[in-house]
Every structure is written in structure tokens, then in C-alpha cells.
Design an enzyme around this catalytic site. Structure first.
Site, PDB file in Angstrom:
ATOM      1  N   LYS A 230      17.894   3.148  49.892  1.00 20.50           N
ATOM      2  CA  LYS A 230      18.775   4.252  49.510  1.00 20.50           C
ATOM      3  C   LYS A 230      20.231   3.822  49.585  1.00 20.50           C
ATOM      4  CE  LYS A 230      20.262   8.924  50.663  1.00 20.50           C
ATOM      5  NZ  LYS A 230      20.097  10.107  51.505  1.00 20.50           N
TER       6      LYS A 230
ATOM      7  N   ASP B 185      14.960  17.617  49.757  1.00 16.60           N
ATOM      8  CA  ASP B 185      16.074  17.207  50.617  1.00 16.60           C
ATOM      9  C   ASP B 185      15.949  17.872  51.982  1.00 16.60           C
ATOM     10  OD1 ASP B 185      18.327  15.767  51.295  1.00 16.60           O
ATOM     11  OD2 ASP B 185      19.739  17.184  50.427  1.00 16.60           O
TER      12      ASP B 185
ATOM     13  N   HIS C 250      14.586  14.171  55.266  1.00 13.63           N
ATOM     14  CA  HIS C 250      15.254  13.519  56.391  1.00 13.63           C
ATOM     15  C   HIS C 250      14.402  13.743  57.638  1.00 13.63           C
ATOM     16  CE1 HIS C 250      18.950  12.618  54.129  1.00 13.63           C
ATOM     17  NE2 HIS C 250      18.626  13.714  53.460  1.00 13.63           N
TER      18      HIS C 250
ATOM     19  N   HIS D 111      11.836  13.151  49.349  1.00 14.92           N
ATOM     20  CA  HIS D 111      13.209  13.104  49.868  1.00 14.92           C
ATOM     21  C   HIS D 111      13.342  14.056  51.051  1.00 14.92           C
ATOM     22  CE1 HIS D 111      17.538  12.065  48.801  1.00 14.92           C
ATOM     23  NE2 HIS D 111      17.662  12.883  49.835  1.00 14.92           N
TER      24      HIS D 111
END
Length: 380
Positions: free
Chosen positions: A153, A276, A61, A59
Site C-alpha cells: 500500500k 475502509d 484496518h 480494505h
């Protein structure tokens, strides 16, 4: 070729002190003793070191998250060494709140770039919003025809997400499930869980009223509050896989809640951890106004692993599973990824006696050596 001598190997299960030979992108041989006298073989002394699988962060970005406090808060793209220096050799990229100024096209392009630079990369189509943003205008086609795309997602129970019905959630999950079967991929629906009052109930209702297998839907950030966390324990006890996020809150950090989950009957393999990384964290007041925003770091995954061992006295081989083998199995990449075995990908980390990262190998190439980054991204 790389020959590592006299190293303690965790696969993640401890298998003893051995020699390991890497040829190309694969682990070729693991034996008690391997002897080569050839100048083309790079020999690494593994004495007083531990060899563990490369971390899998599912996970991140990779094109940057954020943007919730206007355009100036858009997080930049991640660079290669930010990942490799923290032991991450496989990464799964995804979009966040912003599926408008960022796109799946951009996401797939960044994945291909990082792959060219030397690590393994997968992505999920979609973002927080519904209808789902895609590259081909079809969730099914994205997963089936784009090599890097392994799932989708969406976001639930969050004021930033689309308000979707059970039927819409079921439809996306069914598309993901079928396309995964057709393409031979994991075919999973990663669900960003917010602080909303409904918690996991939309997922439970969708599953109760359909034939979708529970492992198709993967809630993440489930440790953001206690109510959601305990709902996720029930979900995992039914066979679902839950993902804990590093760095949300100290008292609900993965290392603090894993033992609690296990004591309540959650199977260890049903728990994974992710960072994240390069996504934004944000705080809002009671009226929904943004009061604070920041950026999550990918080194949170390594820090969490280290803290599990040094602060929570977890066995190394147990702590490793949550960032290696459990993740690889959940993504249907095991035993290619997430383990130290013959014929597995040569993704590995050499740790010193204090669990500090000494050397990182990704797809058989040394990226970090003796605590120095030796391979940088194109524009670093």
C-alpha cells in the site's frame, strides 16, 4: 459436515434451489437433492433463504486506523465478530496514515490471530508513507516470504502522504509486480487516493512511462469526489481495476455511481467495493487543520449490498459480484473464494427473504446462526 437443504443458491449467478454439502473447509457437493441419515451431519433447512458467497472486504484496518488527531484518536483493533456478523468471511488488512506507532509486524500478527479464530485473512505491507514500511526491510521479501502478504500500500494526492516521484512510484510497483509473480500471489499496489489536486495523474504518468501492467496499481477511495471518480472511469476503461469505498458521501456511494460507470463503458468486473472499516475518516479546513474525525464501520459493505438491491433495484446476482467474485478475481483468489462452487472454500451467508443475515459460515464453520453470534474472538 453441514448439509443445507432446499436453498436458493447464488454463485453469485443464480443457479436455482438445491442442496449443498460442506465437508471440512470445502464445498463438497451441490445437487438437486442430497440425502444423508447420519447424526454427525448437521442439517440446516434453507427453505425461503438464499445462499450467497461470503463477503470479501479488501480494505480493513484490522489493527485500527486513525491517530491523525493525536494518540487518543488511534482506533482499536477489530474483533472477530465485528467481521463475521456482517457476512465478511475473508478480509484484507492494511495500515493507514500511521506507519510509525503501528507496524507491519503488528499487522501480520493480527492477521494470524484472526486466521486462528476462523476466517481467511490477507494483508498488504506498507502504509501512506515512502520509503515503504515493511517487516523484512524489503517489499519484495515481504510478499514473497510472508504467506499473508499479497501486495503493498501507498498513498497519493493526499496531504498526509509522502510526496513521491514517478520513478519512486514505478519502483514500488515494479517490486510488487515481480514479487507477486515469484510467489504466485496477486502482487498489487493498493493506492490510497486523497482529495489532492493531482488526482490520478501520478498513476497515469507512471504507467505511461513504464512497462508496468495497469492492473498492478489499484486506486481506492476513487469515489471521494467527482473529478477523481470520472478520472477513475477512464482508468477502468483502459483495463484498470478501481475500488469504491462505502460510506464516503451519499451522492457518491457505490450504489449511486456504479450504473453511471457502466453506462460510460466501464466493465463490471473492473469495479470492486470495500468498507475502509476501522479506518478513520477526517475533515480538514482550508489550512489543513483537523475539524472532525470518526471511524468507519465494516458493516458498510453489507449495507451497501442490501441498498443496491432494495434501493437501486439491482439484481441480487449483479450486486453480489462487487463484494464477492469481482474482488476474488482481482486478488487472484477465484474460484477458491468469491463463489459457491464444488471444491471452493466453504465461505457462505444464508440470507432471509428480507436479505437479513441469518447464518454465516467461514471455512466450513458456523460463525453466526439464526442471527446469533456463536463464535467470538478470543477476548470478546
Amino acid at each position: 459436515m453441514i448439509l443445507i437443504k432446499n436453498v436458493e443458491i447464488y454463485s453469485p449467478k443464480y443457479i436455482g434451489k438445491k442442496d449443498i454439502l460442506i465437508c471440512g473447509e470445502k464445498i463438497t457437493l451441490i445437487e438437486d437433492s442430497i440425502e444423508f441419515n447420519n447424526e454427525k451431519v448437521k442439517v440446516i433447512d434453507g427453505s425461503n433463504k438464499k445462499l450467497v458467497p461470503g463477503f470479501i472486504d479488501q480494505h480493513v484496518h484490522i489493527t485500527g486506523g486513525g491517530g491523525e488527531g493525536s494518540f487518543k484518536t488511534r482506533v482499536p483493533e477489530i474483533m472477530l465478530s465485528k467481521l463475521t456478523s456482517t457476512g465478511i468471511t475473508t478480509v484484507v488488512g492494511l495500515l493507514g496514515t500511521d506507519g510509525s506507532t503501528r507496524s507491519v509486524q503488528n499487522l501480520v500478527s493480527k492477521a494470524k490471530a484472526l486466521k486462528e479464530e476462523g476466517i481467511s485473512v490477507y494483508v498488504h505491507t506498507g502504509s501512506y508513507e515512502y520509503p515503504t514500511v515493511t517487516l523484512t526491510d524489503s517489499v519484495r521479501k515481504d510478499i514473497i516470504f510472508i504467506d499473508e502478504v499479497i501486495g503493498c500500500k501507498i498513498a497519493l494526492s493526499d496531504h498526509r502522504s509522502s510526496t513521491i516521484t514517478n520513478e519512486e512510484l514505478q519502483r514500488v510497483a515494479s517490486d510488487v509486480r515481480a514479487s507477486g509473480m515469484i510467489s504466485g500471489k496477486a502482487g498489487i499496489l493498493v493506492v490510497h487516493m486523497g482529495d489532492g489536486k493531482r488526482g490520478l495523474s501520478p498513476i497515469n504518468e507512471a504507467l505511461d512511462n513504464s512497462d508496468i501492467p495497469i492492473r498492478t496499481i489499484r486506486p481506492t477511495h476513487v469515489n471521494r469526489n467527482e473529478k477523481l471518480l470520472f478520472e477513475s472511469f477512464d482508468f477502468a476503461k483502459e483495463g484498470g481495476i478501481i475500488d469504491l469505498t462505502c460510506g464516503i458521501y451519499e451522492k457518491l456511494s457505490p450504489r449511486k455511481v456504479i450504473n453511471k460507470a457502466l453506462s460510460q463503458g466501464v466493465e463490471s468486473e473492473n469495479i470492486t467495493i470495500s468498507s475502509d472499516g476501522y479506518g478513520s475518516w477526517s475533515n480538514y479546513d482550508q489550512f489543513g487543520n483537523l475539524v472532525k474525525i470518526g471511524v468507519s464501520s465494516v458493516n458498510a459493505l453489507y449495507k451497501e449490498f442490501k441498498a443496491m438491491v432494495l434501493e437501486e433495484n439491482m439484481k441480487i446476482e449483479d450486486a453480489l459480484t462487487f463484494v464477492t467474485s469481482n474482488v476474488a478475481k482481482a486478488l487472484e483468489l477465484y474460484p477458491k473464494k468469491g463463489t459457491i462452487k464444488e471444491n471452493s472454500d466453504a465461505d457462505a451467508i444464508l440470507l432471509d427473504e428480507n436479505l437479513e443475515i441469518n447464518t454465516v459460515i467461514a471455512k466450513g464453520k458456523i460463525m453466526v446462526e439464526n442471527k446469533e453470534i456463536i463464535v467470538f474472538g478470543t477476548y470478546e
